[in-house]
Design a protein around this motif. Structure first.
Motif, short mmCIF file in Angstrom:
data_model
loop_
_atom_site.label_atom_id
_atom_site.label_comp_id
_atom_site.label_asym_id
_atom_site.label_seq_id
_atom_site.Cartn_x
_atom_site.Cartn_y
_atom_site.Cartn_z
N VAL A 1 0.86 -1.19 0.00
CA VAL A 1 0.00 0.00 0.00
C VAL A 1 0.90 1.24 0.00
CG1 VAL A 1 -1.97 1.13 1.06
CG2 VAL A 1 -1.55 -1.30 1.49
N ASP A 2 0.57 2.20 -0.84
CA ASP A 2 1.36 3.43 -0.91
C ASP A 2 0.40 4.61 -0.93
OD1 ASP A 2 4.27 4.50 -1.69
OD2 ASP A 2 2.77 5.68 -2.75
N ILE A 3 0.71 5.63 -0.13
CA ILE A 3 -0.11 6.84 -0.09
C ILE A 3 0.18 7.67 -1.35
CG2 ILE A 3 -0.66 8.93 1.20
CD1 ILE A 3 0.27 7.51 3.71
N ASP A 4 -0.88 8.00 -2.07
CA ASP A 4 -0.70 8.76 -3.31
C ASP A 4 -0.29 10.20 -3.02
OD1 ASP A 4 -1.47 6.54 -4.75
OD2 ASP A 4 -3.60 7.10 -4.77
N HIS A 5 0.65 10.69 -3.81
CA HIS A 5 1.09 12.11 -3.75
C HIS A 5 1.52 12.52 -2.34
CE1 HIS A 5 -0.29 12.62 -7.84
NE2 HIS A 5 -1.53 12.25 -7.52
N PHE A 6 2.19 11.62 -1.63
CA PHE A 6 2.59 11.95 -0.26
C PHE A 6 3.64 13.06 -0.24
CE2 PHE A 6 5.13 11.23 3.60
CZ PHE A 6 4.13 11.38 4.54
N LYS A 7 4.53 13.05 -1.22
CA LYS A 7 5.55 14.10 -1.27
C LYS A 7 4.91 15.47 -1.38
CE LYS A 7 9.80 15.38 -3.72
NZ LYS A 7 9.44 16.76 -3.90
N ARG A 8 3.81 15.55 -2.12
CA ARG A 8 3.12 16.84 -2.26
C ARG A 8 2.60 17.33 -0.90
NH1 ARG A 8 -1.73 16.55 -6.31
NH2 ARG A 8 0.02 15.95 -7.68
N ILE A 9 2.14 16.39 -0.06
CA ILE A 9 1.67 16.78 1.28
C ILE A 9 2.82 17.36 2.09
CG2 ILE A 9 0.69 15.91 3.44
CD1 ILE A 9 -0.79 13.81 1.78
N ASN A 10 3.97 16.68 2.08
CA ASN A 10 5.14 17.18 2.82
C ASN A 10 5.59 18.53 2.29
OD1 ASN A 10 5.49 15.21 4.76
ND2 ASN A 10 6.74 13.89 3.44
N ASP A 11 5.59 18.68 0.96
CA ASP A 11 6.10 19.93 0.37
C ASP A 11 5.18 21.11 0.64
OD1 ASP A 11 8.23 18.50 -0.56
OD2 ASP A 11 7.46 18.27 -2.61
N THR A 12 3.87 20.86 0.67
CA THR A 12 2.92 21.97 0.81
C THR A 12 2.55 22.26 2.28
OG1 THR A 12 1.07 20.46 0.46
CG2 THR A 12 1.95 21.61 -1.48
N ASP B 1 5.37 17.78 9.57
CA ASP B 1 4.49 17.47 10.70
C ASP B 1 3.12 17.00 10.21
OD1 ASP B 1 6.43 18.12 12.49
OD2 ASP B 1 5.69 20.16 12.86
N ALA B 2 2.61 17.68 9.19
CA ALA B 2 1.33 17.24 8.61
C ALA B 2 1.48 15.87 7.96
CB ALA B 2 0.84 18.26 7.59
N GLY B 3 2.62 15.66 7.29
CA GLY B 3 2.87 14.34 6.70
C GLY B 3 2.90 13.25 7.74
N ASP B 4 3.53 13.53 8.88
CA ASP B 4 3.57 12.53 9.96
C ASP B 4 2.17 12.21 10.48
OD1 ASP B 4 6.28 12.43 9.71
OD2 ASP B 4 6.72 13.63 11.50
N GLU B 5 1.34 13.25 10.59
CA GLU B 5 -0.04 13.01 11.06
C GLU B 5 -0.81 12.14 10.06
OE1 GLU B 5 -1.47 13.77 13.97
OE2 GLU B 5 0.56 14.42 14.52
N VAL B 6 -0.59 12.37 8.78
CA VAL B 6 -1.24 11.54 7.76
C VAL B 6 -0.77 10.10 7.87
CG1 VAL B 6 -1.39 11.11 5.27
CG2 VAL B 6 -1.69 13.43 6.15
N LEU B 7 0.54 9.90 8.05
CA LEU B 7 1.08 8.54 8.19
C LEU B 7 0.47 7.83 9.40
CD1 LEU B 7 4.85 9.09 7.36
CD2 LEU B 7 3.23 7.73 6.03
N LYS B 8 0.40 8.53 10.53
CA LYS B 8 -0.16 7.90 11.73
C LYS B 8 -1.64 7.59 11.56
CE LYS B 8 1.44 11.11 14.58
NZ LYS B 8 1.72 11.82 15.84
N PHE B 9 -2.37 8.53 10.97
CA PHE B 9 -3.80 8.31 10.74
C PHE B 9 -4.02 7.16 9.76
CE2 PHE B 9 -8.01 9.65 9.01
CZ PHE B 9 -8.70 9.68 10.20
N PHE B 10 -3.20 7.10 8.72
CA PHE B 10 -3.28 6.05 7.72
C PHE B 10 -3.01 4.68 8.36
CE2 PHE B 10 -1.72 3.47 4.20
CZ PHE B 10 -2.58 3.82 3.17
#
Length: 438
Positions: free
Chosen positions: A309-320, A324-333
């Motif tokens: 399983v891979d989160i789509d466009h995860f780099k875009r989340i980190n860049d924008t 910290d937001a990326g980490d929250e998405v990873l934990k929630f996922f």
């Protein structure tokens, strides 16, 4: 000399008692036509679910036969042979038993005529006295033709059906197997049964256990030994008091030192095997857990479905939005993945935004359905920071320990194919054996 004779007698008595507990204290509850009237047996079909299958049961010899005409109409057509246990909702307490033996056969149009066995438990916290659907089902699935008769299952092998857990959310104290008030023993057609005439023959069933459980019996034996040794120590106390005191003191010091070492070792092992952000196993932990499963129950592991399983466009989340937001998405996922898989499945963070799910006793086709359900669930969640997060899945199947590595590669390739084909989708690759030959 007398002391030696007493010790020898106690040792021989202990061995005899342990043998007697294992071989002479067995109790058996028999279920057949002589113990159960036909009124306690029921044939159930899928018509209440909107299906058209027809089921009937008749006595045959010492047991019963379920006649089932599977017809299309309901998504998961089935027929069910239900045997009522005990009186009303009291059922029987199977926590005092160790195993279930079945003299069972099955016939039908399928190459492998699988049978599902359910032990349905009543609990007033979630069960209705009139609704079988509210009884917690504990399930095993097998092919009678592939087993020697009688087929014997340890009761510890029965796991709560995942589909029932999803439909009946329970508080933490009620999660997991419960066999204290089992009211129904059910034999059901397979999960993906094809239309046609199916039959399940049950000649006899037995619940087998010991009148005194081994743990309790051994505790009693230990108590006798402790009492005997206590009397000996009391007799010997006057002349060995100082030496005994010194020995016990050293023993306590060693125990404390050992406990500290064990605690420290457990802490290091937990850090080495788990991902600090999501709390899931890391790649090392996944490999460790998989080796333990293979060593403990290799015959119950395969087919093994592997899902990347891979989160789509995860780099875009980190860049924008920042890391910290990326980490929250990873934990929630990770939390939602773990909350929506079976307890026996292995889930790990493979690296970055990639996760791996390994599902024992699951074919590639079944895993694709699970992956699609997970994909839809994850897509519909309310994500942190108002994000719309999707994921891509790759699925493959390993049929033996030797093909696991190839299956991992095939699932990984399938996931990247899902990425190339537009993301937010499930792709499945060739089996692990096919992947090895390409």
């Amino acid at each position: 000399m007398i002391l030696r004779r007493l010790l020898l007698g106690l040792l021989l008595s202990t061995l005899l008692a342990l043998y007697a507990n294992e071989n002479w204290m067995t109790r058996t509850v028999v279920i057949d036509a002589s113990s159960h009237k036909l009124s306690q047996i029921a044939a159930v079909n899928d018509q209440e679910e909107g299906g058209h299958s027809v089921a009937r049961v008749e006595q045959q010899g010492s047991g019963w036969v379920l006649h089932c005409d599977i017809k299309t109409g309901y998504e998961w057509p089935f027929c069910d042979l239900q045997i009522r246990l005990g009186m009303g909702t009291q059922g029987i307490d199977l926590t005092q038993f160790d195993s279930l033996r079945l003299w069972v056969r099955a016939s039908g149009p399928e190459p492998r005529q699988q049978v599902r066995v359910f032990l349905r438990n009543f609990d007033p916290a979630y069960s209705s006295s009139k609704s079988v659907a509210d009884l917690k089902p504990h399930e095993v699935v097998f092919d009678p033709a592939a087993e020697a008769q009688p087929v014997e299952f340890r009761l510890a092998q029965f796991m709560v059906a995942s589909w029932w857990v999803q439909e009946h959310p329970l508080p933490t104290p009620l999660l997991g197997p419960q066999l204290g008030r089992v009211t129904l023993l059910s034999l059901t057609t397979g999960g993906q049964v094809v239309p046609g005439e199916h039959k399940i023959y049950l000649d006899r069933a037995e619940f087998v256990g010991l009148w005194v459980q081994p743990a309790t019996f051994r505790l009693g034996v230990i108590a006798v030994w402790v009492l005997s040794m206590g009397l000996f120590l009391l007799w010997d106390w006057r002349r060995s008091r100082l030496r005994l005191s010194r020995t016990l003191r050293r023993k306590r010091e060693l125990q404390k030192a050992n406990a500290r070492l064990v605690m420290r070792s457990d802490e290091y092992e937990a850090k080495a095997h788990h991902d600090g952000l999501t709390g899931l196993s890391n790649r090392t932990g996944l490999q460790h857990d998989l080796k333990l499963l293979i060593r403990a129950q290799e015959e119950l592991l395969f087919p093994l479905a592997i899902v990347f399983v891979d989160i789509d466009h995860f780099k875009r989340i980190n860049d924008t939005l920042g890391h910290d937001a990326g980490d929250e998405v990873l934990k929630f996922f990770a939390f939602n993945l773990k909350a929506n898989i079976q307890r026996e499945d292995l889930l790990a963070r493979w690296g970055g935004e990639e996760f791996v799910l390994m599902m024992p006793q699951t074919t590639e086709t079944e895993a694709v359905a699970v992956a699609e359900r997970l994909r839809q669930h994850l897509t519909g969640l309310a994500w942190p920071a108002g994000l719309q997060v999707t994921s891509s899945f790759g699925v493959a199947q390993a049929d033996s320990e030797a093909t696991i590595e190839a299956a991992v590669s095939a699932a990984d390739q399938a996931m990247y194919r899902a990425k190339r084909l537009g993301r937010n989708r499930v792709e499945h690759g060739a089996s692990a054996q096919d992947a090895e030959t390409t």
